[in-house]
Design a protein around this motif. Sequence first.
Motif, PDB file in Angstrom:
ATOM      1  N   LYS A 297       2.392  -7.002 -10.586  1.00  0.00           N
ATOM      2  CA  LYS A 297       3.802  -6.954 -10.987  1.00  0.00           C
ATOM      3  C   LYS A 297       4.652  -7.825 -10.063  1.00  0.00           C
ATOM      4  O   LYS A 297       5.624  -8.436 -10.497  1.00  0.00           O
ATOM      5  CB  LYS A 297       4.307  -5.507 -10.955  1.00  0.00           C
ATOM      6  CG  LYS A 297       3.695  -4.688 -12.069  1.00  0.00           C
ATOM      7  CD  LYS A 297       4.251  -3.284 -12.135  1.00  0.00           C
ATOM      8  CE  LYS A 297       3.616  -2.569 -13.320  1.00  0.00           C
ATOM      9  NZ  LYS A 297       4.480  -1.642 -13.966  1.00  0.00           N
ATOM     10  N   LEU A 298       4.280  -7.862  -8.786  1.00  0.00           N
ATOM     11  CA  LEU A 298       5.042  -8.688  -7.845  1.00  0.00           C
ATOM     12  C   LEU A 298       4.840 -10.174  -8.122  1.00  0.00           C
ATOM     13  O   LEU A 298       5.682 -10.997  -7.797  1.00  0.00           O
ATOM     14  CB  LEU A 298       4.613  -8.360  -6.413  1.00  0.00           C
ATOM     15  CG  LEU A 298       5.229  -7.088  -5.842  1.00  0.00           C
ATOM     16  CD1 LEU A 298       4.469  -6.627  -4.626  1.00  0.00           C
ATOM     17  CD2 LEU A 298       6.683  -7.309  -5.502  1.00  0.00           C
ATOM     18  N   GLN A 299       3.698 -10.486  -8.711  1.00  0.00           N
ATOM     19  CA  GLN A 299       3.405 -11.902  -8.971  1.00  0.00           C
ATOM     20  C   GLN A 299       3.908 -12.348 -10.334  1.00  0.00           C
ATOM     21  O   GLN A 299       3.789 -13.510 -10.690  1.00  0.00           O
ATOM     22  CB  GLN A 299       1.892 -12.145  -8.885  1.00  0.00           C
ATOM     23  CG  GLN A 299       1.395 -12.117  -7.450  1.00  0.00           C
ATOM     24  CD  GLN A 299      -0.094 -11.897  -7.361  1.00  0.00           C
ATOM     25  OE1 GLN A 299      -0.725 -11.535  -8.336  1.00  0.00           O
ATOM     26  NE2 GLN A 299      -0.648 -12.115  -6.188  1.00  0.00           N
TER      27      GLN A 299
ATOM     28  N   GLN B  71       0.832  -1.199   0.000  1.00  0.00           N
ATOM     29  CA  GLN B  71       0.000   0.000   0.000  1.00  0.00           C
ATOM     30  C   GLN B  71       0.873   1.258   0.000  1.00  0.00           C
ATOM     31  O   GLN B  71       0.655   2.190  -0.782  1.00  0.00           O
ATOM     32  CB  GLN B  71      -0.904  -0.027   1.252  1.00  0.00           C
ATOM     33  CG  GLN B  71      -2.082   0.911   1.167  1.00  0.00           C
ATOM     34  CD  GLN B  71      -2.895   0.668  -0.094  1.00  0.00           C
ATOM     35  OE1 GLN B  71      -3.332  -0.449  -0.362  1.00  0.00           O
ATOM     36  NE2 GLN B  71      -3.076   1.697  -0.903  1.00  0.00           N
ATOM     37  N   LEU B  72       1.914   1.255   0.851  1.00  0.00           N
ATOM     38  CA  LEU B  72       2.809   2.404   0.921  1.00  0.00           C
ATOM     39  C   LEU B  72       3.524   2.618  -0.410  1.00  0.00           C
ATOM     40  O   LEU B  72       3.625   3.744  -0.908  1.00  0.00           O
ATOM     41  CB  LEU B  72       3.849   2.184   2.026  1.00  0.00           C
ATOM     42  CG  LEU B  72       3.343   2.324   3.463  1.00  0.00           C
ATOM     43  CD1 LEU B  72       4.408   1.855   4.440  1.00  0.00           C
ATOM     44  CD2 LEU B  72       2.964   3.771   3.749  1.00  0.00           C
TER      45      LEU B  72
ATOM     46  N   VAL C  10      10.138  -6.143 -11.371  1.00  0.00           N
ATOM     47  CA  VAL C  10      10.221  -4.738 -11.756  1.00  0.00           C
ATOM     48  C   VAL C  10       8.899  -4.065 -11.388  1.00  0.00           C
ATOM     49  O   VAL C  10       7.847  -4.461 -11.855  1.00  0.00           O
ATOM     50  CB  VAL C  10      10.497  -4.614 -13.259  1.00  0.00           C
ATOM     51  CG1 VAL C  10      10.448  -3.157 -13.670  1.00  0.00           C
ATOM     52  CG2 VAL C  10      11.833  -5.228 -13.596  1.00  0.00           C
ATOM     53  N   LEU C  11       8.974  -3.062 -10.519  1.00  0.00           N
ATOM     54  CA  LEU C  11       7.745  -2.393 -10.101  1.00  0.00           C
ATOM     55  C   LEU C  11       7.487  -1.144 -10.922  1.00  0.00           C
ATOM     56  O   LEU C  11       6.372  -0.851 -11.297  1.00  0.00           O
ATOM     57  CB  LEU C  11       7.839  -2.022  -8.616  1.00  0.00           C
ATOM     58  CG  LEU C  11       8.088  -3.188  -7.660  1.00  0.00           C
ATOM     59  CD1 LEU C  11       8.028  -2.700  -6.229  1.00  0.00           C
ATOM     60  CD2 LEU C  11       7.068  -4.286  -7.870  1.00  0.00           C
TER      61      LEU C  11
ATOM     62  N   GLY D  55       2.597   5.938  -7.181  1.00  0.00           N
ATOM     63  CA  GLY D  55       1.437   6.478  -7.869  1.00  0.00           C
ATOM     64  C   GLY D  55       0.768   5.469  -8.778  1.00  0.00           C
ATOM     65  O   GLY D  55       0.458   5.775  -9.929  1.00  0.00           O
ATOM     66  N   MET D  56       0.589   4.261  -8.305  1.00  0.00           N
ATOM     67  CA  MET D  56      -0.150   3.279  -9.100  1.00  0.00           C
ATOM     68  C   MET D  56      -1.067   2.495  -8.168  1.00  0.00           C
ATOM     69  O   MET D  56      -0.821   2.445  -6.959  1.00  0.00           O
ATOM     70  CB  MET D  56       0.802   2.338  -9.847  1.00  0.00           C
ATOM     71  CG  MET D  56       1.741   1.543  -8.966  1.00  0.00           C
ATOM     72  SD  MET D  56       2.555   0.244  -9.900  1.00  0.00           S
ATOM     73  CE  MET D  56       3.820   1.146 -10.738  1.00  0.00           C
ATOM     74  N   PRO D  57      -2.130   1.909  -8.722  1.00  0.00           N
ATOM     75  CA  PRO D  57      -3.051   1.168  -7.854  1.00  0.00           C
ATOM     76  C   PRO D  57      -2.335  -0.025  -7.206  1.00  0.00           C
ATOM     77  O   PRO D  57      -1.459  -0.643  -7.836  1.00  0.00           O
ATOM     78  CB  PRO D  57      -4.138   0.677  -8.813  1.00  0.00           C
ATOM     79  CG  PRO D  57      -3.923   1.374 -10.086  1.00  0.00           C
ATOM     80  CD  PRO D  57      -2.534   1.881 -10.122  1.00  0.00           C
TER      81      PRO D  57
END
Lengths: 400, 678
Positions: free
Chosen positions: B156-158, B140-141, B169-170, B147-149
Amino acid sequence: MEATLRRQTLQFANPRKRLVTDASSRHAQLKKKYFDNLYLPQLIPALLLLLLSVITMWTAARVLTTPNFLMHLAGMALGAVGAWMFWRYDCRRFSNLVLILFVASCLFMIMPKIPGLGYEAKGMVGWVKLGFFRFQPSEPGKIFVIFLMASAAAQYNGKIERFRDYCKLCATLFVPLIMILPIDLGTGLIILVTGAVIIMCSGAKRSWIIATILLLVTVVALVVITSTLDGFYHILKPYQMKRLTNFLNPEGDVTESGYNLRQSKIAVGSGGLFGKGIGFGYQAQSGFLPEAHTDFIFGLYAEQFGFVGSVLLLLLFAWMIFATISLAMKTENLFMKFVLVGCVALWTFQVLQNVGMCMGIMPITGIPLPFLSYGSSSMISQIALIGIVQSAWRHRPRTA
Amino acid sequence: MDVSLIIIGICIVLAIALLVIYVRFGRSEEPFRFDIGERAPQASGGKDDSNDKGIFKRLVSLSLGVAGVFATLLARLASMQLLSEEDYHKLAENNRTSTIYTQAPRGRILDRNGIEIVGNRPSLTVVAIPDVVDKDIEIQLLANLLGMPSQALRRKLQDTSLGHQSLRVLSVDVSRRIVAYLGEHPGMFPGVSVQERTQRSYPHHELAAHVVGYTGTVTQEQLDASKKAIDEGEVGAIEYRSGDVVGQAGVELQYESSLQGVRGEQLVHVDAHGKILDFAGVVDPEAGSDVVLTLDTTIQKVAEESLRKTIEQVRKEGYVATGGSVIAIDCTNGEILALANYPTYAPSRFVGGIAASDWDALTDPKAQWPLMNRAISGQYPSGSVIKPLSSFAGLNFGVAQTDSSWYCSGWWSWSGKRSDSVIMKCWYEAGHGAMNIPDGITFSCDVVFYEIGKGFFNSENKEGLQETFRQYGLGALTGVDLPSEAAGRIPDAQWKWNYFKDASDEARAWKGGDNCNIAIGQGDMLVTLIQMACAYCSIANKGAIWRPHVLKGIRSRLGTGLVSEYKPEVTITVEEEDYFRTLIDRGMQGVVYRESPSQTAHWKSLNVEIHGKTGTAEQPGGDPIGWFIGFGPAEAPRYVVGSHVDRVLQGASSAMYVVRDVFGAIYGQPDPLSPMTK
């Protein structure tokens, strides 16, 4: 010390040989007599197995967090005390205690279901908590069942002529069996096989035995079939059914028990001829092999020590078991014969079931590998069995 | 409780009751007792020996059973540990090894002078270890910071496309502010770090977009194709993994195997939970090779700007001017110095994955296909630029003579009479008067070529025109080293018969009018700009067409030399009589210097003599397409520059400006009258 030896010598030595007065020769005689009370053909492989057990658990404790090496040694020590007690005691005296043995067997089997005693935790079946003690009563219970069945069977002097007596024997086994089955299927199977082998050796007619086996197969088939059909009461729990199907169809499932089986086979198979060596059993130590110190300890062992080590382990078991059979042949007391047969059946079945399970030729059940698996209840009972075998030798009738 | 359970229960109770009754009261005198006690065993009557023997036999059977058990276990053990050891060993290794991949930077794309057209730029990338996916508060932080949902972040983490253990890559190209914030609060974002990675960069923005192409994430088809190529043992086949960035168009696609680097691999040992225990082998990523193109950035820039300015001017004059192309070829070796199209696009939009809205905009029909490389894929009627080839055909097959002359009255009919049902017009409806071949080319007199077309129809070599066109490479791929080249179309009797299947036999038949049409590059004829430019290369070279190409070579990793160079080759050589060539060359000289003073005015400012041909090809559904192809210097031709602009008044007032500007750029003599300088 001297006094003890002297007393023993007085008690057991051939009186005629006591006339020998030469000191050194007398010492040799004493030594010989002392070892005369130990049945070495069974004791040596058993001790070697315990040595392997120490090594294996030491390697396991280095890399796994659960097993406590000292607890394992403590279990062995307690088992040794139990074995020593059985060895000193003339186990033939149990032969007249059928009713007491029957009650004790049933009590030990049903113990986890007694309110206030039963102890349940994740992955632990059939445990009892007494104060600080936690143990599996079915482990000592197995010994009681062996004594019970041996004493019941020994009454017929090796030949059962009436069907009624055969039924009585079967019913005697059936009661503790029906008590443990819902708690622990694996232990139930051990008791069934052990008791059945004793009954078969007791002189029952072949046709009765065949009929009984057919009946058992029919009942098991009915249970399995009704458990797969909708609309029937499922006696076997879904996880138990899954273990059965996993064993029959190992590739096509992704469930936990299927995973366990696959990993255990990989552990055993990847060991190769000489094994990967101590500390290089990645399957077990990186956590791929579940229950690596208890149910799947053979996987851990075979991965590290390979084919050579596994053959050594199996040969030690075979040596110990055949020595026990050979003792059973020599023993004149019918009760002790049947007790030894019970020990043979118990060890053989547990080795077959545990090792076979690790190699994917037996269904998955939570049966420990005698002497090797981590767990004091099993360790104490198994070492006590060694003491019972030794007792049969020590208290053999000796011809003057 | 269901019925079956009750039935089973009743059966069990009945069975137990029967058993108890039988045991207790059965055909027996004594009641049931557990212990038969002191009484003599029932079987004691017999001899002890026989019983002992029986038990001995049973014990022997028991030992056989035990032996069987151990034999089974040993057999299974041997089969697993001795026979199948390798299989299990592989499975065990698969279990514990995992590979972390790092992308290698792609090679750069340089122009002939080493100027970077496509490069790599460092890009600040926020990456995270896969475990972060379980930390809701941290996600969440991070989502707020980047600035993305948070859902997008979680996805992206999955994403395991680069390997299960690879860093996720976030966000790419993050601002310094975010980097600073992450640096100042290391405790807040465990497992998150900032890395400097590389991204495709375009220092000249849209320059040569259609030549260099763009990159994108590897598609499933490409993955399958690469897998197949590797399976078939193809040399140099690249093994792609999903998530790889590969060339999708232009040089990026054509020279993918050179540009693509070798991905870095880090072999790690993991435990059952995926935790990394130690590191095994490392293969460092290896950047792809730099590709040197034949393009000249200076000329390319002028070509693009001139094309754009010209189209803007044509639009001001009231024409749609939907698009255009220009190509400059060194006719002595086939090198393409400039290749530009309008409308164009910014390849940088494809970096890091193109946004759906951008893609929609680029593929919208109203946008006139900015992604299309018109110069090689756009098929258009050639119009009058074909006339030099028609002249060669006429002269070669004897349909026209060097001294032939025709009279243009502004219209033409098959029989020469006004009463014909079909009256064809010359573009100059007032009539050119008496015309010979060079004049016909200079003034682009259609009547001359109607006569040649008619002549062929009446001669023995009915398809002599087509034969000549094909000789010059029309209707076939030029073999340029760029993807998606189109072949064009040279219509003949057989084609027409097959193509109009549903028409009447009369309409399907090849007619004299068709011949007249293709002689002036109309009718069903379709060519691409690069084909026409190559045909003019042959005219300029007096024979040879070199395979057009954009690759000069692959640059060596050290220094600026080339490790492998493109080997130019002649694909077509057309033999023509020298005096035919002189005749036609004179006609093309006239186009530039005689046809009209306003045309000539543009070329006066260039001190190099250029010969060329205008064209204005009528096309269905709107204004014509304007062509101009020129070559120079006239005495020893080196450069062929061609251009066409769609939906304009004529070639001389559109495409010619572009060609003039490109020659201006080549010789450093800009045209003061060009729309570019206005």
